[in-house]
Each structure stands twice: as C-alpha cells, then as structure tokens.
Motif scaffolding. Structure first.
Motif, PDB file in Angstrom:
ATOM      1  N   LEU A 163       0.855  -1.186   0.000  1.00 37.41           N
ATOM      2  CA  LEU A 163       0.000   0.000   0.000  1.00 37.41           C
ATOM      3  C   LEU A 163       0.891   1.235   0.000  1.00 37.41           C
ATOM      4  N   THR A 164       0.471   2.278  -0.684  1.00 38.20           N
ATOM      5  CA  THR A 164       1.202   3.540  -0.609  1.00 38.20           C
ATOM      6  C   THR A 164       0.236   4.708  -0.624  1.00 38.20           C
ATOM      7  N   GLY A 165       0.727   5.812  -0.098  1.00 33.31           N
ATOM      8  CA  GLY A 165       0.062   7.089  -0.278  1.00 33.31           C
ATOM      9  C   GLY A 165       0.600   7.727  -1.546  1.00 33.31           C
ATOM     10  N   PRO A 166       0.653   9.042  -1.634  1.00 32.82           N
ATOM     11  CA  PRO A 166       1.127   9.709  -2.853  1.00 32.82           C
ATOM     12  C   PRO A 166       2.596   9.445  -3.139  1.00 32.82           C
ATOM     13  N   ILE A 167       2.902   9.263  -4.431  1.00 37.24           N
ATOM     14  CA  ILE A 167       4.268   9.059  -4.919  1.00 37.24           C
ATOM     15  C   ILE A 167       4.505  10.029  -6.067  1.00 37.24           C
ATOM     16  N   GLU A 168       5.710  10.570  -6.117  1.00 39.45           N
ATOM     17  CA  GLU A 168       6.076  11.453  -7.222  1.00 39.45           C
ATOM     18  C   GLU A 168       7.482  11.103  -7.680  1.00 39.45           C
ATOM     19  N   TYR A 169       7.616  10.795  -8.961  1.00 38.39           N
ATOM     20  CA  TYR A 169       8.939  10.541  -9.538  1.00 38.39           C
ATOM     21  C   TYR A 169       9.203  11.596 -10.596  1.00 38.39           C
ATOM     22  N   ASN A 170      10.203  12.444 -10.356  1.00 35.77           N
ATOM     23  CA  ASN A 170      10.392  13.641 -11.154  1.00 35.77           C
ATOM     24  C   ASN A 170       9.059  14.383 -11.173  1.00 35.77           C
ATOM     25  N   LYS A 171       8.287  14.320 -12.254  1.00 32.99           N
ATOM     26  CA  LYS A 171       7.011  15.030 -12.249  1.00 32.99           C
ATOM     27  C   LYS A 171       5.814  14.099 -12.466  1.00 32.99           C
ATOM     28  N   LEU A 172       6.074  12.809 -12.544  1.00 33.43           N
ATOM     29  CA  LEU A 172       4.976  11.853 -12.629  1.00 33.43           C
ATOM     30  C   LEU A 172       4.362  11.680 -11.244  1.00 33.43           C
ATOM     31  N   LYS A 173       3.064  11.909 -11.144  1.00 37.87           N
ATOM     32  CA  LYS A 173       2.381  11.848  -9.853  1.00 37.87           C
ATOM     33  C   LYS A 173       1.470  10.625  -9.775  1.00 37.87           C
ATOM     34  N   ILE A 174       1.613   9.885  -8.685  1.00 39.23           N
ATOM     35  CA  ILE A 174       0.782   8.714  -8.420  1.00 39.23           C
ATOM     36  C   ILE A 174       0.025   8.962  -7.122  1.00 39.23           C
ATOM     37  N   LYS A 175      -1.283   8.811  -7.183  1.00 39.11           N
ATOM     38  CA  LYS A 175      -2.089   9.070  -5.988  1.00 39.11           C
ATOM     39  C   LYS A 175      -1.966   7.953  -4.963  1.00 39.11           C
ATOM     40  N   ALA A 176      -1.984   6.709  -5.423  1.00 32.78           N
ATOM     41  CA  ALA A 176      -1.930   5.583  -4.486  1.00 32.78           C
ATOM     42  C   ALA A 176      -1.610   4.301  -5.241  1.00 32.78           C
ATOM     43  N   VAL A 177      -1.063   3.337  -4.502  1.00 35.74           N
ATOM     44  CA  VAL A 177      -0.797   1.997  -5.029  1.00 35.74           C
ATOM     45  C   VAL A 177      -1.319   0.992  -4.015  1.00 35.74           C
TER      46      VAL A 177
END
Length: 381
Positions: free
Chosen positions: A194-208
């Motif tokens: 489970l994850t909360g928000p993730i950001e890689y460079n400028k790619l944003k992921i809300k959750a996994v």
C-alpha cells in the motif's frame, strides 16, 4: 522431592561462574569491535549475558558521533550450538529495538558511509539475521527518510523470509513517497503493498495497492492497482533479490487523461492536449543499470485536441517534415483528432515517445526524445 543430580548441579555452577568471569571480557571485546567499525564514535554496552543453552546477548548498546549519527540497540542475541561452532558458523543473530538517526544535512549520505570501517568477513559464517522493532530517520543532503519495520534474512542463500515495513517519508534520487506499507512472508500469499502519494520527477501517483508474497528469492506483487493521470494501471510485478536486483512489471492502462499528463509535467506553456488513453506498459530492469520499457497506448473515442505552442518543437517538426514553419503552426493551431496511438520505448538512456494522430484535418506524427529519461527536459530539445 527428587534431588537434582550432582552432575547437573556442577554444570549450572560452572556455567554461572563462567558467565560471571567472562562477562567483562565480552563487554570489552564488543565495545572495541564497535569502536573499530564506527571510527571516532562514543560506544557503550550496558550489559552482556552468556547462556549455557547456546547464546550470547548484549544489551543497552549506544553508538554516538555528534552531530552525524546516533544508534541505539535494545538487544543483540547471537545463537549458536556446539556443532555450529565446530563448523565456524553461528545459527542466527537477532537484533531487537534498533534505532538509527543520521543527520548530515550538508553532506550526501555517502559521507556517513565513509565514516564506517567495514573489514573483510569474519571467521564465523552467519546463518540468518532477524531485525525486529527497527526505526530510522535520515536527514542528509540527498535523502530524507523516516520509517520503521522488521525483517528476517537467510544469509546462507541471501533470501528474505519475511518483511514488515512502514515508510512514513522517502525523498531521494528524484523519488518522493509517503505512507508506504509492505508486508510479506515466505509461502504466505496474504501480504500487502500500500502507498500514499508518490512522485517521480514530475509523474504523480495518488496511491498503489495490491497483494505481496515471497517465494524463495522473489518478491511477487499481484493484483496491483496504480492511480495516476486520473486513470488506473492494473497488473503485476516481481523483484528478484539475487545478485544485481532484477525487476519486471506488466500493466494495463485505462482512463489515462492526457490533460492531466500535460498539467503534471508542467507542459501547459509548451502545448495543450486533451483526450483519453488505454493500453499496455511493460518494464524490465536490473540493479546494475539495464532497463527496458515498452508502452503501447490507443486514443479513446471521441479523441481530443492538440495545440503546440513551443516554437522549438514547431521548428523541429518543420525540419523533419520539410514543411514551412507557418504551415506547421497552422496545422497544430487547433488540431482535432479522433484516432491515435502513442508508443514509448528506450534507446540507451533516452526515452522515445512516438505520437500518431488522425482527424478530419489529416494525420499528424510527432517524435519526442527525452534525453537521460528525464521528464523534466521534455520539449527542451
């Protein structure tokens, strides 16, 4: 009441006497070993215990070097047997209550590693190590980390037999993540990711979210759902933890929003694009640098619009298509498309993006190269 056999009484008396006289030696040797590893640090070991049943325990361990780091360990227990000692091996080392605080805000984390002196492997081989109740906080120039967890590692074959990890904050190497939970155990399919928000460079992921399991040296992630670009990626992944780490992932995409991509990557001053995508994405890589990425996406009906504003991009298109600058400007002023495909791939360290669109105003084709796979440099060629 039966009397304790005299031989047993002698054994316990000898064991107690041995433990009493050897305790100062264990404390002294342990302290010197830790001081040798952690150069220039202040080391203390509060207690030591030798058990006749095959274990040595150290307690109340403190290692401090101001202002760089502070390490405490509630207890270390080393388990062995007579047969293991004859084979120059230890059965297991248990580390309980490990706490690590590293504060090097002006230096990279490598500055901390350079303060440690790790010599060649010791005489004894260790079968397994188990860490429980660990917590850590790192504040360095290149990494911010706050987390806690437990893990068990079989050192004889370098396999992880369980992990229970919670990362509150991770910020380093271009990756930002919060509230990451990973629980998995060998042979049990009921672990979680489970994850909360993730950001890689400028790619944003809300959750996994998904399920996790361990099988020998492989961590499997199944039923994974990734919320990004106002849509979803669903699929599975695997990480092989042997030698250079190998990983692979396959995802199906649905409902990805191109406007969200433009906004997330801060490209609105370069272009405007609307529309939705579905498709597939495959990733394979190794920890020593090998990486392959392939993506194939299709435009969702009824399509969308594309407007290119950046003059450098227009000049590149004009040169590659042998059209005039004004003709390219006009063709991308308010282009409506109903069909299209987008392809992703890697050539060395460069990310290649191919966009093929078709509408009533004709077909459009754009090739974009992102050098060093850095999204931040998109459209800056």
């Amino acid at each position: 009441m039966k009397r304790i056999p005299s031989i047993l009484l002698v054994f316990f008396t000898a064991a107690a006497a041995t433990s009493f006289f050897i305790k100062p030696l264990i404390l002294s040797v342990s302290r010197r070993q830790l001081e040798g590893v952690c150069r220039g640090s202040s080391v203390s070991v509060a207690g030591a215990q030798l058990s006749p049943w095959g274990s040595v325990s150290l307690s109340g361990i403190s290692i401090r070097k101001q202002p760089s780091y502070f390490i405490t360990i509630r207890r270390i227990k080393i388990e062995y047997s007579l047969s293991s000692l004859l084979k120059a091996s230890l059965k297991k080392i248990l580390v309980d209550g490990l706490s690590v605080t590293i504060a090097t805000p002006r230096d990279d984390l490598s500055a901390f590693r350079s303060e440690l002196t790790l010599g060649p492997p010791g005489v004894f081989k260790v079968g397994a190590i188990e860490i429980s109740g660990a917590q850590g906080e790192i504040q360095s120039k290149d990494l911010r980390f706050v987390g806690r967890g437990s893990a068990g590692i079989n050192l004889s074959d370098s396999s992880l037999y369980y992990v229970d990890l919670k990362i509150d904050t991770f910020d380093g190497a271009g990756l930002k993540a919060k509230d990451v939970v990973l629980k998995a155990r060998q042979g049990e399919p009921r672990g979680i990711i489970l994850t909360g928000p993730i950001e890689y460079n400028k790619l944003k992921i809300k959750a996994v979210k998904g399920s996790a399991s361990l099988k020998e040296k492989v961590l499997f992630l199944e039923g994974v759902s990734v919320q990004t670009l106002d849509g979803d990626l669903t699929g599975h992944a695997a990480v092989r933890m042997e030698g250079p780490v190998e990983y692979s992932a396959e995802f199906s995409a649905s409902g990805l929003d191109l406007k969200a991509a433009v906004d997330d990557f801060e490209l609105s001053d370069k272009m405007e694009m609307t529309g939705g995508l579905t498709g597939d994405l495959q990733i394979k890589g190794k920890g020593d640098g090998g990486l392959s990425l392939n993506g194939a996406f299709s435009v969702v009906s009824p399509g969308g619009t594309l407007i290119i504003k950046d003059k450098r991009v227009i000049q590149t298109i004009a040169k590659s298509t042998k059209q005039s600058f004004d003709a390219v400007v006009e063709s991308f002023k308010d282009y409506h498309y109903g069909k299209g495909d987008i392809r992703l791939g890697l050539e060395g360290k460069d990310l290649r993006v191919g966009i093929f669109l078709e509408g009533e105003q004709g077909k459009r084709s754009i090739d974009i190269t992102v050098h060093d796979a850095s999204w931040a440099r998109l459209f800056q060629q």
